[in-house]
Design a protein around this motif. Structure first.
Motif, mmCIF file in Angstrom:
data_model
loop_
_atom_site.group_PDB
_atom_site.id
_atom_site.type_symbol
_atom_site.label_atom_id
_atom_site.label_comp_id
_atom_site.label_asym_id
_atom_site.label_seq_id
_atom_site.Cartn_x
_atom_site.Cartn_y
_atom_site.Cartn_z
ATOM 1 N N VAL A 35 0.733 -1.194 -0.427
ATOM 2 C CA VAL A 35 0.071 -0.235 -0.087
ATOM 3 C C VAL A 35 1.149 1.219 -0.205
ATOM 4 O O VAL A 35 2.373 0.887 0.150
ATOM 5 C CB VAL A 35 -0.924 -0.213 1.164
ATOM 6 C CG1 VAL A 35 -2.087 -1.248 1.145
ATOM 7 C CG2 VAL A 35 -0.164 0.290 2.415
ATOM 8 N N SER A 36 0.135 2.605 -0.100
ATOM 9 C CA SER A 36 0.857 3.443 -0.396
ATOM 10 C C SER A 36 1.645 3.790 1.021
ATOM 11 O O SER A 36 0.652 3.586 2.295
ATOM 12 C CB SER A 36 0.062 4.970 -1.250
ATOM 13 O OG SER A 36 -0.728 5.620 -0.134
ATOM 14 N N VAL A 37 2.783 4.929 1.107
ATOM 15 C CA VAL A 37 2.984 4.745 2.725
ATOM 16 C C VAL A 37 1.718 6.316 3.020
ATOM 17 O O VAL A 37 1.350 6.016 4.511
ATOM 18 C CB VAL A 37 4.445 5.679 2.618
ATOM 19 C CG1 VAL A 37 4.634 6.990 4.099
ATOM 20 C CG2 VAL A 37 5.893 5.305 2.067
ATOM 21 N N ASN A 38 1.460 7.135 2.031
ATOM 22 C CA ASN A 38 0.855 7.880 2.355
ATOM 23 C C ASN A 38 -1.012 7.131 3.099
ATOM 24 O O ASN A 38 -1.322 7.845 3.983
ATOM 25 C CB ASN A 38 -0.119 9.168 1.564
ATOM 26 C CG ASN A 38 -0.786 9.690 1.745
ATOM 27 O OD1 ASN A 38 -0.643 10.441 3.061
ATOM 28 N ND2 ASN A 38 -2.019 10.414 1.266
ATOM 29 N N TYR A 39 -1.479 6.603 2.161
ATOM 30 C CA TYR A 39 -2.205 5.546 2.700
ATOM 31 C C TYR A 39 -2.240 4.880 4.224
ATOM 32 O O TYR A 39 -3.244 4.738 5.303
ATOM 33 C CB TYR A 39 -2.798 4.476 1.957
ATOM 34 C CG TYR A 39 -4.149 3.699 1.864
ATOM 35 C CD1 TYR A 39 -4.932 4.477 2.790
ATOM 36 C CD2 TYR A 39 -4.250 2.252 1.970
ATOM 37 C CE1 TYR A 39 -6.466 3.534 2.124
ATOM 38 C CE2 TYR A 39 -5.256 1.825 2.573
ATOM 39 C CZ TYR A 39 -6.327 2.341 2.258
ATOM 40 O OH TYR A 39 -7.865 1.593 2.869
ATOM 41 N N TYR A 40 -0.994 4.056 3.857
ATOM 42 C CA TYR A 40 -1.113 3.357 5.611
ATOM 43 C C TYR A 40 -0.308 4.455 6.729
ATOM 44 O O TYR A 40 -1.646 4.205 7.657
ATOM 45 C CB TYR A 40 0.130 2.837 5.980
ATOM 46 C CG TYR A 40 1.049 2.389 6.819
ATOM 47 C CD1 TYR A 40 0.093 1.088 7.215
ATOM 48 C CD2 TYR A 40 1.963 2.824 7.728
ATOM 49 C CE1 TYR A 40 0.242 0.260 8.610
ATOM 50 C CE2 TYR A 40 2.025 1.892 9.033
ATOM 51 C CZ TYR A 40 0.876 0.801 9.509
ATOM 52 O OH TYR A 40 1.226 0.555 10.472
ATOM 53 N N ALA A 41 -0.337 5.123 6.893
ATOM 54 C CA ALA A 41 -0.306 6.853 7.468
ATOM 55 C C ALA A 41 -1.257 7.019 7.855
ATOM 56 O O ALA A 41 -1.383 7.259 9.452
ATOM 57 C CB ALA A 41 0.774 8.506 7.121
ATOM 58 N N ARG A 42 -2.911 7.431 6.748
ATOM 59 C CA ARG A 42 -3.662 7.845 7.342
ATOM 60 C C ARG A 42 -4.649 7.085 8.218
ATOM 61 O O ARG A 42 -5.177 6.889 9.004
ATOM 62 C CB ARG A 42 -4.078 7.995 6.653
ATOM 63 C CG ARG A 42 -4.179 9.193 5.005
ATOM 64 C CD ARG A 42 -5.074 9.391 4.685
ATOM 65 N NE ARG A 42 -6.111 9.440 4.253
ATOM 66 C CZ ARG A 42 -6.837 8.483 3.030
ATOM 67 N NH1 ARG A 42 -6.776 8.313 2.416
ATOM 68 N NH2 ARG A 42 -8.368 8.568 3.230
ATOM 69 N N ILE A 43 -3.584 5.365 7.767
ATOM 70 C CA ILE A 43 -4.820 3.715 8.959
ATOM 71 C C ILE A 43 -4.692 4.493 9.824
ATOM 72 O O ILE A 43 -5.278 4.139 11.053
ATOM 73 C CB ILE A 43 -4.351 2.951 8.075
ATOM 74 C CG1 ILE A 43 -5.239 2.366 6.444
ATOM 75 C CG2 ILE A 43 -4.977 1.528 8.973
ATOM 76 C CD1 ILE A 43 -5.102 1.638 5.700
ATOM 77 N N GLU A 44 -2.627 4.373 10.839
ATOM 78 C CA GLU A 44 -2.585 4.739 11.736
ATOM 79 C C GLU A 44 -3.452 5.579 12.277
ATOM 80 O O GLU A 44 -3.850 5.870 13.613
ATOM 81 C CB GLU A 44 -1.470 4.430 11.614
ATOM 82 C CG GLU A 44 -0.376 3.049 11.552
ATOM 83 C CD GLU A 44 1.306 3.652 11.922
ATOM 84 O OE1 GLU A 44 1.386 4.921 12.434
ATOM 85 O OE2 GLU A 44 1.940 2.570 11.807
ATOM 86 N N ARG A 45 -3.735 6.563 11.479
ATOM 87 C CA ARG A 45 -4.483 8.160 12.047
ATOM 88 C C ARG A 45 -6.242 8.051 12.274
ATOM 89 O O ARG A 45 -6.543 8.528 13.079
ATOM 90 C CB ARG A 45 -4.409 9.128 11.208
ATOM 91 C CG ARG A 45 -2.939 10.203 11.542
ATOM 92 C CD ARG A 45 -2.557 10.992 10.955
ATOM 93 N NE ARG A 45 -3.224 11.373 9.534
ATOM 94 C CZ ARG A 45 -2.243 11.571 8.599
ATOM 95 N NH1 ARG A 45 -1.308 10.732 8.647
ATOM 96 N NH2 ARG A 45 -3.144 11.323 7.307
ATOM 97 N N ALA A 46 -6.736 6.119 11.008
ATOM 98 C CA ALA A 46 -8.341 5.917 11.844
ATOM 99 C C ALA A 46 -8.915 6.543 11.012
ATOM 100 O O ALA A 46 -9.268 7.592 10.857
ATOM 101 C CB ALA A 46 -8.351 5.677 13.120
ATOM 102 N N ASP A 47 -7.773 7.155 9.456
ATOM 103 C CA ASP A 47 -8.829 8.401 8.968
ATOM 104 C C ASP A 47 -9.139 7.548 7.994
ATOM 105 O O ASP A 47 -10.978 7.517 8.334
ATOM 106 C CB ASP A 47 -7.540 8.891 7.951
ATOM 107 C CG ASP A 47 -8.197 10.122 6.705
ATOM 108 O OD1 ASP A 47 -9.325 10.190 7.231
ATOM 109 O OD2 ASP A 47 -7.488 10.334 5.873
ATOM 110 N N PRO A 48 -9.593 6.817 7.081
ATOM 111 C CA PRO A 48 -10.168 6.100 6.485
ATOM 112 C C PRO A 48 -10.265 4.779 6.904
ATOM 113 O O PRO A 48 -9.753 3.782 7.594
ATOM 114 C CB PRO A 48 -9.219 5.626 5.260
ATOM 115 C CG PRO A 48 -8.393 4.932 5.161
ATOM 116 C CD PRO A 48 -7.705 6.633 6.386
#
Length: 70
Positions: A35-48
């Protein structure tokens, strides 16, 4: 809806703690999980709310298990 919102926060917490415990960067986990780094970082922030297959790939990359609600 409340269950899903709580679940994504729980996923974020589990993934971040597992990653930090192993001394991995977000980039390393993202690469392993394809997965993209940006997407993974968003997952860690509970964004998507990530799809089940993405949750499974990240969990596998971190050597952890996540029980997905039905």
């Amino acid at each position: 809806l409340t269950l899903i919102m709580g679940f994504k926060e729980e996923i974020a917490k589990i993934f971040k703690e597992a990653r930090e415990k192993q001394g991995l960067t977000q980039e390393e986990v993202a690469k392993k999980a394809k997965v993209s780094v940006n997407y993974y970082a968003r997952i860690e922030r509970a964004d998507p709310m990530p799809r089940g297959d993405v949750v499974n790939r990240i969990a596998k990359a971190l050597g952890t298990k996540i029980n997905l609600p039905l």
